[in-house]
Scaffold this motif. Structure first.
Motif, PDB file in Angstrom:
ATOM      1  N   GLU A 135       0.851  -1.190   0.000  1.00 53.98           N
ATOM      2  CA  GLU A 135       0.000   0.000   0.000  1.00 53.98           C
ATOM      3  C   GLU A 135       0.882   1.233   0.000  1.00 53.98           C
ATOM      4  O   GLU A 135       1.743   1.401   0.870  1.00 53.98           O
ATOM      5  CB  GLU A 135      -0.916   0.005   1.224  1.00 53.98           C
ATOM      6  N   ILE A 136       0.699   2.087  -0.995  1.00 54.86           N
ATOM      7  CA  ILE A 136       1.444   3.333  -1.113  1.00 54.86           C
ATOM      8  C   ILE A 136       0.427   4.454  -1.141  1.00 54.86           C
ATOM      9  O   ILE A 136      -0.387   4.546  -2.060  1.00 54.86           O
ATOM     10  CB  ILE A 136       2.321   3.357  -2.380  1.00 54.86           C
ATOM     11  N   GLY A 137       0.470   5.293  -0.118  1.00 49.68           N
ATOM     12  CA  GLY A 137      -0.586   6.293   0.014  1.00 49.68           C
ATOM     13  C   GLY A 137      -1.902   5.578   0.263  1.00 49.68           C
ATOM     14  O   GLY A 137      -2.015   4.738   1.150  1.00 49.68           O
ATOM     15  N   ALA A 138      -2.882   5.871  -0.550  1.00 45.71           N
ATOM     16  CA  ALA A 138      -4.177   5.214  -0.415  1.00 45.71           C
ATOM     17  C   ALA A 138      -4.380   4.123  -1.455  1.00 45.71           C
ATOM     18  O   ALA A 138      -5.480   3.576  -1.577  1.00 45.71           O
ATOM     19  CB  ALA A 138      -5.296   6.252  -0.527  1.00 45.71           C
TER      20      ALA A 138
ATOM     21  N   LYS B 120       6.001   9.929  -8.571  1.00 44.19           N
ATOM     22  CA  LYS B 120       6.410  10.269  -9.932  1.00 44.19           C
ATOM     23  C   LYS B 120       5.743   9.414 -11.000  1.00 44.19           C
ATOM     24  O   LYS B 120       5.898   9.680 -12.193  1.00 44.19           O
ATOM     25  CB  LYS B 120       7.937  10.156 -10.053  1.00 44.19           C
ATOM     26  N   VAL B 121       5.038   8.349 -10.596  1.00 44.96           N
ATOM     27  CA  VAL B 121       4.299   7.513 -11.546  1.00 44.96           C
ATOM     28  C   VAL B 121       2.887   7.311 -11.010  1.00 44.96           C
ATOM     29  O   VAL B 121       2.657   7.316  -9.805  1.00 44.96           O
ATOM     30  CB  VAL B 121       4.979   6.137 -11.758  1.00 44.96           C
ATOM     31  N   ALA B 122       1.945   7.142 -11.926  1.00 43.78           N
ATOM     32  CA  ALA B 122       0.559   6.887 -11.531  1.00 43.78           C
ATOM     33  C   ALA B 122       0.432   5.457 -11.012  1.00 43.78           C
ATOM     34  O   ALA B 122       1.056   4.532 -11.544  1.00 43.78           O
ATOM     35  CB  ALA B 122      -0.372   7.108 -12.724  1.00 43.78           C
ATOM     36  N   LEU B 123      -0.372   5.283  -9.980  1.00 43.98           N
ATOM     37  CA  LEU B 123      -0.591   3.962  -9.407  1.00 43.98           C
ATOM     38  C   LEU B 123      -2.083   3.666  -9.349  1.00 43.98           C
ATOM     39  O   LEU B 123      -2.894   4.564  -9.116  1.00 43.98           O
ATOM     40  CB  LEU B 123      -0.014   3.880  -7.981  1.00 43.98           C
ATOM     41  N   ASP B 124      -2.431   2.402  -9.575  1.00 42.13           N
ATOM     42  CA  ASP B 124      -3.791   1.931  -9.345  1.00 42.13           C
ATOM     43  C   ASP B 124      -3.704   0.506  -8.839  1.00 42.13           C
ATOM     44  O   ASP B 124      -2.614  -0.045  -8.684  1.00 42.13           O
ATOM     45  CB  ASP B 124      -4.652   2.035 -10.615  1.00 42.13           C
ATOM     46  N   GLU B 125      -4.831  -0.109  -8.574  1.00 41.24           N
ATOM     47  CA  GLU B 125      -4.812  -1.435  -7.957  1.00 41.24           C
ATOM     48  C   GLU B 125      -4.262  -2.517  -8.871  1.00 41.24           C
ATOM     49  O   GLU B 125      -3.919  -3.604  -8.409  1.00 41.24           O
ATOM     50  CB  GLU B 125      -6.215  -1.820  -7.494  1.00 41.24           C
ATOM     51  N   GLY B 126      -4.137  -2.228 -10.150  1.00 39.51           N
ATOM     52  CA  GLY B 126      -3.569  -3.191 -11.080  1.00 39.51           C
ATOM     53  C   GLY B 126      -2.096  -2.965 -11.358  1.00 39.51           C
ATOM     54  O   GLY B 126      -1.520  -3.629 -12.219  1.00 39.51           O
ATOM     55  N   THR B 127      -1.474  -2.047 -10.617  1.00 42.02           N
ATOM     56  CA  THR B 127      -0.055  -1.720 -10.821  1.00 42.02           C
ATOM     57  C   THR B 127       0.845  -2.747 -10.136  1.00 42.02           C
ATOM     58  O   THR B 127       0.576  -3.167  -9.016  1.00 42.02           O
ATOM     59  CB  THR B 127       0.262  -0.323 -10.260  1.00 42.02           C
ATOM     60  N   VAL B 128       1.912  -3.108 -10.833  1.00 37.79           N
ATOM     61  CA  VAL B 128       2.948  -3.957 -10.257  1.00 37.79           C
ATOM     62  C   VAL B 128       4.278  -3.207 -10.336  1.00 37.79           C
ATOM     63  O   VAL B 128       4.652  -2.705 -11.402  1.00 37.79           O
ATOM     64  CB  VAL B 128       3.060  -5.307 -10.992  1.00 37.79           C
TER      65      VAL B 128
END
Length: 313
Positions: free
Chosen positions: A33-36, A286-294
């Motif tokens: 978990e990074i941020g929210a 610096k990069v966009a994150l979502d629940e499908g990010t690895v």
């Protein structure tokens, strides 16, 4: 002998994944978990040699005729080649910088490879490798510009998709010459590929932005990311990554150290600086994150003394 081959393919990545699955268990895909945002980290630092490079080395050496192989590496590709050579009954000579971390030099020798040292900066490592081949023979297995190496690195993407049960939406990966990024782009064609390079060493990012190979200047800045210092990518890598990867972002040494500390505190993992670069970009926003990010955690061959000093602040 330097191998000249066609472009790597998705089919080659799948074949590499099957071959690698027969000899190595998959590395963990860890929920973080990074941020929210809840996403995942792929712990390639837990490979037998401590880095993802074992994948490309195995697949490439599985296709090398003859017993002698030559490689150029700051340490992780060296260990991958040495490991695969020993398992396949081949002889490996590795051209390594004299200032490579001691742990990488020692581990490469312990795996049975012969090391030829060169000065960085000052000597051209590819010229040193060419002299070795001219004097002794052997097949050069390039650290990131070899078709089979790229396909082998892409096997990590096949594992990710199998572990998630779907394609990742985004993969954030460290980038030296672009071998891993190119392999992941082939393995996961639906995923966005974000490449992360050390500040002042974004040769791949610049090449993608310009559409042509970009070389490092005569006096590039120092970086603690010893594994991410190729002076230019190769045409095969650029051709795969064009229109697939974003131009990329860069991270500072302080951001990398913060990522190493975070991984140690939250994941109980030791990461070398280059292996923490992708995580550094994610933590720095610096990069966009979502629940499908690895996020790729690519190497754990940290120098013990430097790592201890970093932990101590």
């Amino acid at each position: 002998m330097i191998r000249t081959e066609s472009l790597p393919t998705s089919e080659g990545v799948l074949a590499a994944a099957q071959s690698i699955a027969a000899i190595l268990p998959p590395t963990p895909l860890l929920p973080i978990e990074i941020g929210a945002v809840r996403c995942h980290a792929k712990a390639e630092s837990l490979q037998p040699i401590g880095a993802f490079k074992i994948r490309g080395a195995w697949w490439a050496l599985s296709h090398v005729e003859g017993k002698d192989v030559v490689a150029v590496s700051s340490g992780n590709h060296a260990q991958g080649i040495a490991w695969a050579a020993r398992k396949l009954g081949k002889r490996a000579v590795i051209v390594m910088p004299r200032d490579a971390p001691r742990v990488k030099l020692d581990n490469t020798r312990a795996l049975g490879a012969e090391i030829v040292l060169y000065d960085r900066p000052g000597e051209d490592r590819d010229e040193v490798a060419a002299r070795v081949i001219a004097q002794r023979g052997g097949t050069l297995v390039h650290a990131f510009g070899d078709t089979r190496v790229i396909e082998g690195q892409g096997s990590a993407g096949c594992e990710i998709a199998a572990q998630l049960g779907r394609s990742p939406s985004r993969i954030v990966t460290c980038c030296g010459g672009g071998g891993l990024a190119a392999g992941l782009a082939l393995a996961c064609p639906e995923a966005a590929i974000d490449i992360v390079e050390p500040e002042g060493w974004d040769m791949v990012g610049q090449a993608i932005a310009r559409g042509e190979i970009v070389h490092a200047g005569a006096d590039p800045p120092a970086t603690i990311c010893d594994a991410l210092q190729p002076t230019a990518t190769r045409p095969v890598n650029l051709q795969v990554l064009m229109n697939r990867a974003a131009p990329g972002v860069t991270v500072t040494d302080d951001e990398v150290r913060a990522a190493q500390l975070w991984a140690f505190a939250h994941l109980r993992l030791v990461l070398e600086p280059g292996g923490a670069a992708a995580l550094a970009a994610a933590l720095a926003g610096k990069v966009a994150l979502d629940e499908g990010t690895v996020i790729m955690l690519t190497g754990g061959n940290a120098d013990p003394d430097r790592f201890a000093r970093m932990l101590a602040g």
